[in-house]
Scaffold this motif. Structure first.
Motif, PDB file in Angstrom:
ATOM      1  N   VAL A 211       0.861  -1.180   0.000  1.00 10.08           N
ATOM      2  CA  VAL A 211       0.000   0.000   0.000  1.00 10.08           C
ATOM      3  C   VAL A 211       0.899   1.233   0.000  1.00 10.08           C
ATOM      4  N   ASP A 212       0.818   2.023  -1.030  1.00 11.46           N
ATOM      5  CA  ASP A 212       1.642   3.225  -1.148  1.00 11.46           C
ATOM      6  C   ASP A 212       1.037   4.345  -0.298  1.00 11.46           C
ATOM      7  N   PRO A 213       1.804   4.871   0.662  1.00 13.02           N
ATOM      8  CA  PRO A 213       1.267   5.893   1.562  1.00 13.02           C
ATOM      9  C   PRO A 213       0.975   7.231   0.883  1.00 13.02           C
ATOM     10  N   GLN A 214       1.476   7.423  -0.311  1.00 14.75           N
ATOM     11  CA  GLN A 214       1.239   8.681  -1.028  1.00 14.75           C
ATOM     12  C   GLN A 214       0.068   8.571  -1.999  1.00 14.75           C
ATOM     13  N   SER A 215       0.066   7.518  -2.803  1.00 12.87           N
ATOM     14  CA  SER A 215      -0.903   7.458  -3.904  1.00 12.87           C
ATOM     15  C   SER A 215      -2.152   6.629  -3.628  1.00 12.87           C
ATOM     16  N   MET A 216      -2.169   5.837  -2.559  1.00 11.03           N
ATOM     17  CA  MET A 216      -3.305   4.931  -2.341  1.00 11.03           C
ATOM     18  C   MET A 216      -4.178   5.298  -1.145  1.00 11.03           C
ATOM     19  N   ILE A 217      -3.966   6.434  -0.541  1.00  7.01           N
ATOM     20  CA  ILE A 217      -4.685   6.782   0.687  1.00  7.01           C
ATOM     21  C   ILE A 217      -6.196   6.872   0.464  1.00  7.01           C
ATOM     22  N   ASP A 218      -6.634   7.505  -0.604  1.00  2.00           N
ATOM     23  CA  ASP A 218      -8.065   7.618  -0.880  1.00  2.00           C
ATOM     24  C   ASP A 218      -8.675   6.255  -1.201  1.00  2.00           C
ATOM     25  N   ASP A 219      -7.942   5.438  -1.955  1.00  2.12           N
ATOM     26  CA  ASP A 219      -8.434   4.102  -2.286  1.00  2.12           C
ATOM     27  C   ASP A 219      -8.512   3.219  -1.044  1.00  2.12           C
ATOM     28  N   LEU A 220      -7.554   3.353  -0.142  1.00  2.00           N
ATOM     29  CA  LEU A 220      -7.588   2.584   1.099  1.00  2.00           C
ATOM     30  C   LEU A 220      -8.792   2.984   1.942  1.00  2.00           C
ATOM     31  N   CYS A 221      -9.074   4.253   2.006  1.00  2.00           N
ATOM     32  CA  CYS A 221     -10.242   4.741   2.741  1.00  2.00           C
ATOM     33  C   CYS A 221     -11.524   4.189   2.110  1.00  2.00           C
ATOM     34  N   ASP A 222     -11.611   4.210   0.791  1.00  2.00           N
ATOM     35  CA  ASP A 222     -12.769   3.673   0.080  1.00  2.00           C
ATOM     36  C   ASP A 222     -12.936   2.182   0.370  1.00  2.00           C
ATOM     37  N   LEU A 223     -11.843   1.419   0.326  1.00  2.00           N
ATOM     38  CA  LEU A 223     -11.904  -0.011   0.611  1.00  2.00           C
ATOM     39  C   LEU A 223     -12.367  -0.261   2.043  1.00  2.00           C
ATOM     40  N   ALA A 224     -11.842   0.485   3.000  1.00  2.00           N
ATOM     41  CA  ALA A 224     -12.219   0.303   4.405  1.00  2.00           C
ATOM     42  C   ALA A 224     -13.706   0.623   4.622  1.00  2.00           C
ATOM     43  N   ILE A 225     -14.218   1.612   3.922  1.00  2.00           N
ATOM     44  CA  ILE A 225     -15.646   1.945   4.013  1.00  2.00           C
ATOM     45  C   ILE A 225     -16.485   0.801   3.441  1.00  2.00           C
ATOM     46  N   ARG A 226     -16.100   0.294   2.282  1.00  2.00           N
ATOM     47  CA  ARG A 226     -16.833  -0.811   1.655  1.00  2.00           C
ATOM     48  C   ARG A 226     -16.793  -2.052   2.543  1.00  2.00           C
ATOM     49  N   TYR A 227     -15.644  -2.308   3.142  1.00  2.00           N
ATOM     50  CA  TYR A 227     -15.514  -3.445   4.057  1.00  2.00           C
ATOM     51  C   TYR A 227     -16.442  -3.260   5.259  1.00  2.00           C
ATOM     52  N   ALA A 228     -16.410  -2.095   5.862  1.00  2.00           N
ATOM     53  CA  ALA A 228     -17.243  -1.816   7.034  1.00  2.00           C
ATOM     54  C   ALA A 228     -18.726  -1.950   6.700  1.00  2.00           C
ATOM     55  N   ASP A 229     -19.116  -1.541   5.510  1.00  2.00           N
ATOM     56  CA  ASP A 229     -20.515  -1.598   5.096  1.00  2.00           C
ATOM     57  C   ASP A 229     -20.964  -2.995   4.688  1.00  2.00           C
ATOM     58  N   SER A 230     -20.023  -3.913   4.497  1.00  2.00           N
ATOM     59  CA  SER A 230     -20.382  -5.271   4.084  1.00  2.00           C
ATOM     60  C   SER A 230     -20.807  -6.102   5.292  1.00  2.00           C
ATOM     61  N   GLU A 231     -21.692  -7.033   5.040  1.00  2.00           N
ATOM     62  CA  GLU A 231     -22.210  -7.867   6.135  1.00  2.00           C
ATOM     63  C   GLU A 231     -21.198  -8.899   6.610  1.00  2.00           C
ATOM     64  N   GLN A 232     -20.475  -9.521   5.671  1.00  3.35           N
ATOM     65  CA  GLN A 232     -19.542 -10.593   6.027  1.00  3.35           C
ATOM     66  C   GLN A 232     -18.079 -10.211   5.823  1.00  3.35           C
ATOM     67  N   GLY A 233     -17.820  -8.959   5.462  1.00  3.99           N
ATOM     68  CA  GLY A 233     -16.445  -8.531   5.219  1.00  3.99           C
ATOM     69  C   GLY A 233     -15.959  -8.819   3.822  1.00  3.99           C
ATOM     70  N   ILE A 234     -16.836  -9.290   2.974  1.00  2.89           N
ATOM     71  CA  ILE A 234     -16.444  -9.635   1.615  1.00  2.89           C
ATOM     72  C   ILE A 234     -16.795  -8.479   0.682  1.00  2.89           C
ATOM     73  N   VAL A 235     -15.770  -7.880   0.113  1.00  3.11           N
ATOM     74  CA  VAL A 235     -15.944  -6.829  -0.890  1.00  3.11           C
ATOM     75  C   VAL A 235     -15.577  -7.473  -2.223  1.00  3.11           C
ATOM     76  N   ALA A 236     -16.536  -7.538  -3.112  1.00  2.00           N
ATOM     77  CA  ALA A 236     -16.305  -8.170  -4.415  1.00  2.00           C
ATOM     78  C   ALA A 236     -15.084  -7.560  -5.096  1.00  2.00           C
ATOM     79  N   TRP A 237     -14.340  -8.406  -5.790  1.00  2.00           N
ATOM     80  CA  TRP A 237     -13.095  -7.977  -6.422  1.00  2.00           C
ATOM     81  C   TRP A 237     -13.319  -6.753  -7.302  1.00  2.00           C
ATOM     82  N   ARG A 238     -14.362  -6.731  -8.072  1.00  2.00           N
ATOM     83  CA  ARG A 238     -14.642  -5.614  -8.979  1.00  2.00           C
ATOM     84  C   ARG A 238     -15.072  -4.347  -8.244  1.00  2.00           C
ATOM     85  N   GLU A 239     -15.481  -4.487  -6.990  1.00  2.00           N
ATOM     86  CA  GLU A 239     -15.885  -3.321  -6.198  1.00  2.00           C
ATOM     87  C   GLU A 239     -14.723  -2.723  -5.404  1.00  2.00           C
ATOM     88  N   ARG A 240     -13.609  -3.419  -5.386  1.00  2.00           N
ATOM     89  CA  ARG A 240     -12.424  -2.891  -4.691  1.00  2.00           C
ATOM     90  C   ARG A 240     -11.753  -1.843  -5.576  1.00  2.00           C
TER      91      ARG A 240
END
Length: 122
Positions: A77-106
């Motif tokens: 995880v690049d601390p400069q270029s991936m910060i927004d994407d990491l935040c988006d992934l963590a939100i999607r994970y938190a919103d998921s029922e089982q912790g599974i975020v579909a590959w295409r949704e990551r």
């Protein structure tokens, strides 16, 4: 009260692309930048520093976990270029029922960065 999912960021990581260590370490830089975002927004996950995720060859490393959810470890995880994407992934994970975020949704930058998938305890 429902427990929030957790984004753990290894603060001892050095980026796998780095020539050497930095001060502060790349993982600490990533944590600090994510903490700024968390302080500015009401996010559905908690942020925690981790001393080491034992994924040193693929730093910076993060782990997503939650009660009754599959856990994930991500590397490179690049601390400069991936910060927004990491935040988006963590939100999607938190919103998921089982912790599974579909590959295409990551976020595209993180799709291929999964190091491990860990079954839930419950």
């Amino acid at each position: 009260m429902t427990t929030k999912s957790r984004l753990n960021i290894c603060i001892t990581c050095t980026a796998s692309t780095a020539d050497g260590q930095t001060d502060p370490r790349h993982g600490k830089q990533l944590f600090d930048r994510m903490q700024e975002i968390c302080n500015e927004r009401d996010l559905p996950f908690d942020l925690h520093p981790a001393e080491c995720l034992t994924n040193c060859k693929s730093g910076c490393s993060v782990a997503l976990s939650g009660a009754g959810k599959w856990g994930y470890v991500y590397g490179n995880v690049d601390p400069q270029s991936m910060i927004d994407d990491l935040c988006d992934l963590a939100i999607r994970y938190a919103d998921s029922e089982q912790g599974i975020v579909a590959w295409r949704e990551r976020p595209e930058t993180l799709r291929r960065n999964v190091i491990a998938r860990i079954p839930p305890l419950d």
